[in-house]
Design a protein around this motif. Structure first.
Motif, PDB file in Angstrom:
ATOM      1  N   ASN A   1       0.845  -1.187   0.000  1.00 45.50           N
ATOM      2  CA  ASN A   1       0.000   0.000   0.000  1.00 45.50           C
ATOM      3  C   ASN A   1       0.890   1.249   0.000  1.00 45.50           C
ATOM      4  O   ASN A   1       1.220   1.809   1.048  1.00 45.50           O
ATOM      5  CB  ASN A   1      -0.929  -0.012   1.217  1.00 45.50           C
ATOM      6  CG  ASN A   1      -1.953   1.110   1.184  1.00 45.50           C
ATOM      7  OD1 ASN A   1      -1.843   2.038   0.392  1.00 45.50           O
ATOM      8  ND2 ASN A   1      -2.938   1.025   2.063  1.00 45.50           N
ATOM      9  N   ALA A   2       1.277   1.668  -1.189  1.00 47.62           N
ATOM     10  CA  ALA A   2       2.229   2.774  -1.316  1.00 47.62           C
ATOM     11  C   ALA A   2       1.673   4.067  -0.740  1.00 47.62           C
ATOM     12  O   ALA A   2       2.411   4.854  -0.134  1.00 47.62           O
ATOM     13  CB  ALA A   2       2.605   2.967  -2.787  1.00 47.62           C
ATOM     14  N   ALA A   3       0.376   4.320  -0.913  1.00 47.81           N
ATOM     15  CA  ALA A   3      -0.204   5.560  -0.407  1.00 47.81           C
ATOM     16  C   ALA A   3      -0.141   5.616   1.114  1.00 47.81           C
ATOM     17  O   ALA A   3       0.157   6.664   1.698  1.00 47.81           O
ATOM     18  CB  ALA A   3      -1.653   5.686  -0.886  1.00 47.81           C
ATOM     19  N   SER A   4      -0.419   4.501   1.776  1.00 48.28           N
ATOM     20  CA  SER A   4      -0.360   4.471   3.232  1.00 48.28           C
ATOM     21  C   SER A   4       1.070   4.657   3.727  1.00 48.28           C
ATOM     22  O   SER A   4       1.317   5.347   4.722  1.00 48.28           O
ATOM     23  CB  SER A   4      -0.937   3.154   3.746  1.00 48.28           C
ATOM     24  OG  SER A   4      -0.980   3.142   5.159  1.00 48.28           O
ATOM     25  N   ARG A   5       2.017   4.069   3.034  1.00 51.10           N
ATOM     26  CA  ARG A   5       3.413   4.223   3.439  1.00 51.10           C
ATOM     27  C   ARG A   5       3.881   5.661   3.258  1.00 51.10           C
ATOM     28  O   ARG A   5       4.615   6.201   4.098  1.00 51.10           O
ATOM     29  CB  ARG A   5       4.291   3.240   2.668  1.00 51.10           C
ATOM     30  CG  ARG A   5       3.993   1.789   3.004  1.00 51.10           C
ATOM     31  CD  ARG A   5       4.843   0.795   2.250  1.00 51.10           C
ATOM     32  NE  ARG A   5       6.252   0.886   2.658  1.00 51.10           N
ATOM     33  CZ  ARG A   5       7.137  -0.065   2.408  1.00 51.10           C
ATOM     34  NH1 ARG A   5       6.771  -1.179   1.775  1.00 51.10           N
ATOM     35  NH2 ARG A   5       8.392   0.071   2.786  1.00 51.10           N
ATOM     36  N   ARG A   6       3.431   6.317   2.198  1.00 47.13           N
ATOM     37  CA  ARG A   6       3.781   7.733   2.012  1.00 47.13           C
ATOM     38  C   ARG A   6       3.163   8.585   3.119  1.00 47.13           C
ATOM     39  O   ARG A   6       3.784   9.524   3.633  1.00 47.13           O
ATOM     40  CB  ARG A   6       3.305   8.219   0.645  1.00 47.13           C
ATOM     41  CG  ARG A   6       4.131   7.722  -0.526  1.00 47.13           C
ATOM     42  CD  ARG A   6       3.817   8.504  -1.792  1.00 47.13           C
ATOM     43  NE  ARG A   6       2.419   8.418  -2.172  1.00 47.13           N
ATOM     44  CZ  ARG A   6       1.917   7.496  -2.996  1.00 47.13           C
ATOM     45  NH1 ARG A   6       2.714   6.563  -3.503  1.00 47.13           N
ATOM     46  NH2 ARG A   6       0.641   7.491  -3.315  1.00 47.13           N
ATOM     47  N   ALA A   7       1.915   8.268   3.483  1.00 45.30           N
ATOM     48  CA  ALA A   7       1.249   9.032   4.540  1.00 45.30           C
ATOM     49  C   ALA A   7       1.993   8.884   5.862  1.00 45.30           C
ATOM     50  O   ALA A   7       2.206   9.871   6.578  1.00 45.30           O
ATOM     51  CB  ALA A   7      -0.195   8.568   4.690  1.00 45.30           C
ATOM     52  N   ALA A   8       2.411   7.669   6.192  1.00 50.54           N
ATOM     53  CA  ALA A   8       3.150   7.457   7.443  1.00 50.54           C
ATOM     54  C   ALA A   8       4.421   8.293   7.468  1.00 50.54           C
ATOM     55  O   ALA A   8       4.750   8.921   8.486  1.00 50.54           O
ATOM     56  CB  ALA A   8       3.473   5.978   7.608  1.00 50.54           C
ATOM     57  N   ALA A   9       5.141   8.332   6.358  1.00 45.59           N
ATOM     58  CA  ALA A   9       6.364   9.132   6.296  1.00 45.59           C
ATOM     59  C   ALA A   9       6.050  10.614   6.442  1.00 45.59           C
ATOM     60  O   ALA A   9       6.764  11.351   7.141  1.00 45.59           O
ATOM     61  CB  ALA A   9       7.095   8.858   4.984  1.00 45.59           C
ATOM     62  N   ARG A  10       4.994  11.068   5.791  1.00 47.30           N
ATOM     63  CA  ARG A  10       4.620  12.490   5.877  1.00 47.30           C
ATOM     64  C   ARG A  10       4.267  12.871   7.305  1.00 47.30           C
ATOM     65  O   ARG A  10       4.583  13.985   7.763  1.00 47.30           O
ATOM     66  CB  ARG A  10       3.431  12.748   4.952  1.00 47.30           C
ATOM     67  CG  ARG A  10       2.878  14.169   5.030  1.00 47.30           C
ATOM     68  CD  ARG A  10       1.769  14.405   4.021  1.00 47.30           C
ATOM     69  NE  ARG A  10       1.235  15.757   4.145  1.00 47.30           N
ATOM     70  CZ  ARG A  10       0.105  16.055   4.786  1.00 47.30           C
ATOM     71  NH1 ARG A  10      -0.637  15.088   5.323  1.00 47.30           N
ATOM     72  NH2 ARG A  10      -0.304  17.310   4.870  1.00 47.30           N
ATOM     73  N   TYR A  11       3.614  11.989   8.043  1.00 48.34           N
ATOM     74  CA  TYR A  11       3.194  12.291   9.404  1.00 48.34           C
ATOM     75  C   TYR A  11       4.314  12.152  10.426  1.00 48.34           C
ATOM     76  O   TYR A  11       4.083  12.372  11.616  1.00 48.34           O
ATOM     77  CB  TYR A  11       2.038  11.374   9.810  1.00 48.34           C
ATOM     78  CG  TYR A  11       0.772  11.546   9.010  1.00 48.34           C
ATOM     79  CD1 TYR A  11       0.334  12.792   8.575  1.00 48.34           C
ATOM     80  CD2 TYR A  11      -0.017  10.433   8.683  1.00 48.34           C
ATOM     81  CE1 TYR A  11      -0.830  12.930   7.838  1.00 48.34           C
ATOM     82  CE2 TYR A  11      -1.190  10.573   7.954  1.00 48.34           C
ATOM     83  CZ  TYR A  11      -1.592  11.815   7.527  1.00 48.34           C
ATOM     84  OH  TYR A  11      -2.751  11.945   6.815  1.00 48.34           O
ATOM     85  N   GLY A  12       5.495  11.779   9.999  1.00 49.47           N
ATOM     86  CA  GLY A  12       6.619  11.737  10.912  1.00 49.47           C
ATOM     87  C   GLY A  12       6.935  10.387  11.502  1.00 49.47           C
ATOM     88  O   GLY A  12       7.807  10.274  12.371  1.00 49.47           O
TER      89      GLY A  12
END
Length: 241
Positions: free
Chosen positions: A165-176
């Motif tokens: 789930n690339a979108a979820s992994r990007r979100a986790a990185a964005r949120y710190g």
């Protein structure tokens, strides 16, 4: 926490002491008010219709590919699903209510709640098209983190998702969140195997991450068109530095 190990009487390295540590409280079933959204424990009579209508604005069912439920062909099927969400205590599901419209436009949950060790996970994140890429969507994550760390004193806050789930992994990185690795063949869902990507935030990291969120959510960070001036990931990185 220091990275320098302590040693016991056998000259073995051991983790840092936690003098006075006590189990934390369970998350309460109370609303959390923000500037752009409000989190409310899901009430099926209050939220189900609004959530179904919000999810129905999506052109197809791709938002549910990596979720355990959905998509929902009609309101009755979503109502039954929301009824189960509202009855659960772990996961503790919250509706995300847009302050501007007063309507529920997505959900997320605190789950795998471990008061003894001060660990909790955010999961079941289901954002409708009305919530994606909005200030309210980002603030909802911040409000739940703030409850865990500042209000309840938890030590570790987790994010897990299908490793594909690339979108979820990007979100986790964005949120710190910090990526911790892949648990291979961790789950069977929807008749398929899932490798799970693990992420976390610890209490020592939280103050800088919190400052980044607060700076991003500030009205001064947005121009007349509603576009942010500084990105969240950049603000968190600067606060950490």
């Amino acid at each position: 926490m220091t990275d320098v190990p302590n040693f016991n009487e056998y000259d073995q390295p051991i983790g840092p002491p936690l003098p006075g540590w006590t189990p934390r409280a369970l998350p309460p079933r109370t609303p959390i008010q923000g500037r752009y959204c409000r989190l409310e424990p899901i009430d099926v009579e209050r939220h189900a219709r609004e959530l179904y209508d919000a999810y129905a604005t999506a052109p197809d069912g791709r938002d549910w590919t990596y979720m355990s439920g959905g998509p929902f062909p009609d309101f009755d099927s979503y109502y039954a699903y929301a009824t189960r969400l509202s009855a659960s205590t772990d996961p503790l599901h919250h509706a995300i209510v847009d302050v501007g419209t007063g309507k529920a436009v997505g959900t997320l949950a605190l789950m795998r709640i471990d008061p003894a060790n001060g660990v909790v996970e955010v999961g079941h994140v289901a954002y409708s098209p009305l919530l994606k890429r909005t200030r309210a969507g980002t603030e909802a994550q911040y409000l739940l983190m703030r409850r865990a760390f500042d209000e309840l004193g938890y030590r570790r806050y987790e994010w897990k998702c299908d490793a594909l789930n690339a979108a979820s992994r990007r979100a986790a990185a964005r949120y710190g969140f910090t990526f911790e690795g892949i648990f291979r063949q961790a789950i069977v869902y929807r008749g398929r195997s899932r490798d799970t990507a693990w992420f976390s935030i610890t209490d020592g990291e939280w103050p800088a991450i919190s400052r980044g969120f607060e700076q991003w959510l500030s009205p001064e960070n947005f121009d007349a068109r509603g576009q942010h001036r500084a990105g969240l990931a950049a603000l968190i990185a600067a606060a950490r530095a």
